[in-house]
Design an enzyme around this catalytic site. Structure first.
Site, PDB file in Angstrom:
ATOM      1  N   LYS A  47       0.811  -1.205   0.008  1.00 44.16           N
ATOM      2  CA  LYS A  47      -0.021  -0.022  -0.019  1.00 44.16           C
ATOM      3  C   LYS A  47       0.971   1.428   0.062  1.00 44.16           C
ATOM      4  O   LYS A  47       0.262   2.235  -0.369  1.00 44.16           O
ATOM      5  CB  LYS A  47      -0.914  -0.137   1.088  1.00 44.16           C
ATOM      6  CG  LYS A  47      -0.479   0.352   2.582  1.00 44.16           C
ATOM      7  CD  LYS A  47      -1.426   0.609   3.342  1.00 44.16           C
ATOM      8  CE  LYS A  47      -1.034   1.009   4.679  1.00 44.16           C
ATOM      9  NZ  LYS A  47      -0.323   0.195   5.708  1.00 44.16           N
ATOM     10  N   HIS A 184       2.097  -4.100  14.520  1.00 44.02           N
ATOM     11  CA  HIS A 184       2.767  -2.979  14.041  1.00 44.02           C
ATOM     12  C   HIS A 184       2.723  -1.828  14.956  1.00 44.02           C
ATOM     13  O   HIS A 184       1.706  -1.492  15.319  1.00 44.02           O
ATOM     14  CB  HIS A 184       1.455  -2.867  12.970  1.00 44.02           C
ATOM     15  CG  HIS A 184       2.044  -1.393  11.684  1.00 44.02           C
ATOM     16  ND1 HIS A 184       3.226  -0.741  11.902  1.00 44.02           N
ATOM     17  CD2 HIS A 184       1.414  -0.991  10.639  1.00 44.02           C
ATOM     18  CE1 HIS A 184       3.323  -0.177  10.830  1.00 44.02           C
ATOM     19  NE2 HIS A 184       2.376  -0.073  10.040  1.00 44.02           N
ATOM     20  N   GLU A 261       7.281  -6.171   7.611  1.00 44.52           N
ATOM     21  CA  GLU A 261       6.546  -5.493   6.588  1.00 44.52           C
ATOM     22  C   GLU A 261       6.720  -4.319   6.499  1.00 44.52           C
ATOM     23  O   GLU A 261       5.863  -3.201   6.657  1.00 44.52           O
ATOM     24  CB  GLU A 261       4.760  -5.724   7.032  1.00 44.52           C
ATOM     25  CG  GLU A 261       4.297  -7.031   7.420  1.00 44.52           C
ATOM     26  CD  GLU A 261       2.958  -6.936   8.012  1.00 44.52           C
ATOM     27  OE1 GLU A 261       2.567  -5.886   8.517  1.00 44.52           O
ATOM     28  OE2 GLU A 261       2.173  -8.023   7.984  1.00 44.52           O
TER      29      GLU A 261
HETATM   30  C1  PLP Z   1       0.688   0.027   6.541  1.00 46.75           C
HETATM   31  C2  PLP Z   1       1.080  -1.227   6.824  1.00 46.75           C
HETATM   32  C3  PLP Z   1       2.625  -1.455   6.879  1.00 46.75           C
HETATM   33  C4  PLP Z   1       3.459  -0.559   6.360  1.00 46.75           C
HETATM   34  O1  PLP Z   1       3.814   0.295   7.370  1.00 46.75           O
HETATM   35  P1  PLP Z   1       5.240   1.357   7.070  1.00 46.75           P
HETATM   36  O2  PLP Z   1       5.223   2.276   8.251  1.00 46.75           O
HETATM   37  O3  PLP Z   1       5.000   2.023   5.653  1.00 46.75           O
HETATM   38  O4  PLP Z   1       6.363   0.405   7.206  1.00 46.75           O
HETATM   39  C5  PLP Z   1       2.799  -2.842   7.574  1.00 46.75           C
HETATM   40  N1  PLP Z   1       1.990  -3.752   8.102  1.00 46.75           N
HETATM   41  C6  PLP Z   1       0.619  -3.205   8.060  1.00 46.75           C
HETATM   42  C7  PLP Z   1      -0.430  -4.268   8.646  1.00 46.75           C
HETATM   43  C8  PLP Z   1       0.333  -2.078   7.560  1.00 46.75           C
HETATM   44  O5  PLP Z   1      -1.198  -1.700   7.678  1.00 46.75           O
END
Ligand code: PLP
Length: 380
Positions: A47, A184, A261
């Protein structure tokens, strides 16, 4: 890095607004991530910027992918489909995690044949997965502290520590397999202790699950949030990686797989926006520039991502605090009320913003009839 001369040449050839993606920089970011976190497999969070060319470059570099919708899933799956047929099924978990804790029934049905790895954080979702995607493997998304993140997420997703093991056992009782945990810490996390606390919380939940009879968990997904070096206040990635490695080493045996991620970290520094000055006015003594890209387009991160991007000029001149506005008629379309720029720039001159790869072009709209910036790939 794409040179200023190259940016100007590209703008001449393609026109503006332009979103220039440097694939060498993407590969560098991926290599940095792997070098400092060798135990962690990087699942690029699509995303942040879902262009298929970017997904392909990261795929070839060895990355896996975090997707949160079927269109994102398909962008990644296009690359997997080029694998020899025998390898494909074995590869899907290694290559994709569907990391949206809330999924539509239709999405679950579409995912099920792939035996996907999906996240969840509540009992309703367990029932849905049981019914519509019984072949999925599960990762429980736990709630962790988000203090100091630029974008906070802990009020939207994550099982509370007190209910986590109950949710694991509920899924197991329903006949599903819980493979591990995910979290996260919030996007652009500059408070490195958040990662430390979150990893410790995950270890506590692993232990409690084992004590209560479930010992099949074998993966921890430490999520996204790795900060991009937007300015010198962001401490080096190496320091964060050392903290993470130390905690993982201490708390999780080698056979526990570690996923992450990263979205922003991979792509933020890999794109530059180039715009043209369309108009100029002096308002209340301040020079205001009107440019052909704005917050409904590449600069959408100003609104959605709480991010500030610098506007730079290609030539020097006596600098002043200037305003920079987007092309639409909306009053919200303000790139900056106070940007240090030469005050003598003329209509038709170019400006550019580096480090604008993440959560920018990805959320462009067609508002007011203005389409998203044209994308140009270099060093592909
Ligand atoms: C948006 C998102 C990410 C990416 O986050 P960054 O801050 O861009 O590294 C990773 N995991 C989940 C579940 C997300 O929603």
């Amino acid at each position: 890095m794409v040179s200023r001369a190259q940016l100007q040449k590209l703008a001449q050839r393609h026109g503006t607004p332009l979103f220039v993606v440097d694939h060498d920089e993407i590969r560098r970011n991926y290599a940095t991530f792997k070098r400092y976190l060798p135990r962690v497999q990087a699942y690029y969070a699509v995303k942040a910027e879902p262009l298929p060319e970017i997904v392909e470059t990261l795929y070839k570099a060895g990355a896996s992918f975090d997707v949160a919708s079927m269109p994102e899933f398909r962008i990644v799956h296009e690359n997997i489909k080029r694998m020899p047929a025998k390898k494909r099924q074995a590869w899907i978990w290694d290559k994709i995690i569907y990391a949206n804790p809330i999924k539509a029934n239709a999405t679950l049905r579409e995912l099920d044949p792939y035996k996907p790895l999906v996240t969840y954080d509540n009992i309703e979702e367990v029932r849905k997965i049981k019914r519509h995607a019984p072949h999925a493997g599960l990762a429980l998304r736990i709630r962790v502290p988000n203090t100091g993140a630029m974008v906070e997420l802990s009020s939207k997703f994550g099982a509370a520590p007190g209910e986590s093991v109950d949710l694991i056992l509920a899924a197991v009782e329903a006949g599903l397999v819980v493979e591990g945990l995910s979290f996260h810490v919030g996007s652009q996390t500059t408070n490195f202790e958040n990662f430390v606390q979150a990893i410790n919380l995950a270890a506590d939940i692993f232990r409690e699950a084992r004590e209560r009879g479930y010992s099949r968990m074998n993966l921890v997904d430490i999520g996204g949030g790795f900060p991009a070096p937007y300015d010198e206040t962001v401490k080096p990635f190496k320091l964060l990686a050392e903290k993470i490695n130390a905690e993982l080493e201490r708390l999780f045996p080698k056979d526990v797989e570690i996923l992450a991620e990263p979205g922003r970290f991979m792509i933020a520094t890999a794109a530059t926006s180039v715009v043209t000055i369309l108009g100029k006015a002096v308002r209340d003594g301040k020079v205001c520039y009107y440019v052909d890209d704005g917050v409904y387009h590449t600069y959408s991160g100003i609104i959605f991502d709480h991010c500030h991007y610098h506007m730079k000029s290609f030539r020097k001149g006596p600098e002043q605090i200037c305003g920079v506005f987007g092309p639409t008629c909306d009053a919200l379309d303000v790139i900056s009320m106070s940007e240090k720029l030469p005050a003598d720039l003329e209509l038709g001159e170019l400006l550019y913003s580096p480090n604008i790869g993440a959560y920018s072009h990805a959320s462009s709209t067609y508002f007011n009839g203005f389409p998203p910036a044209k994308v140009v790939h270099v060093n592909r």
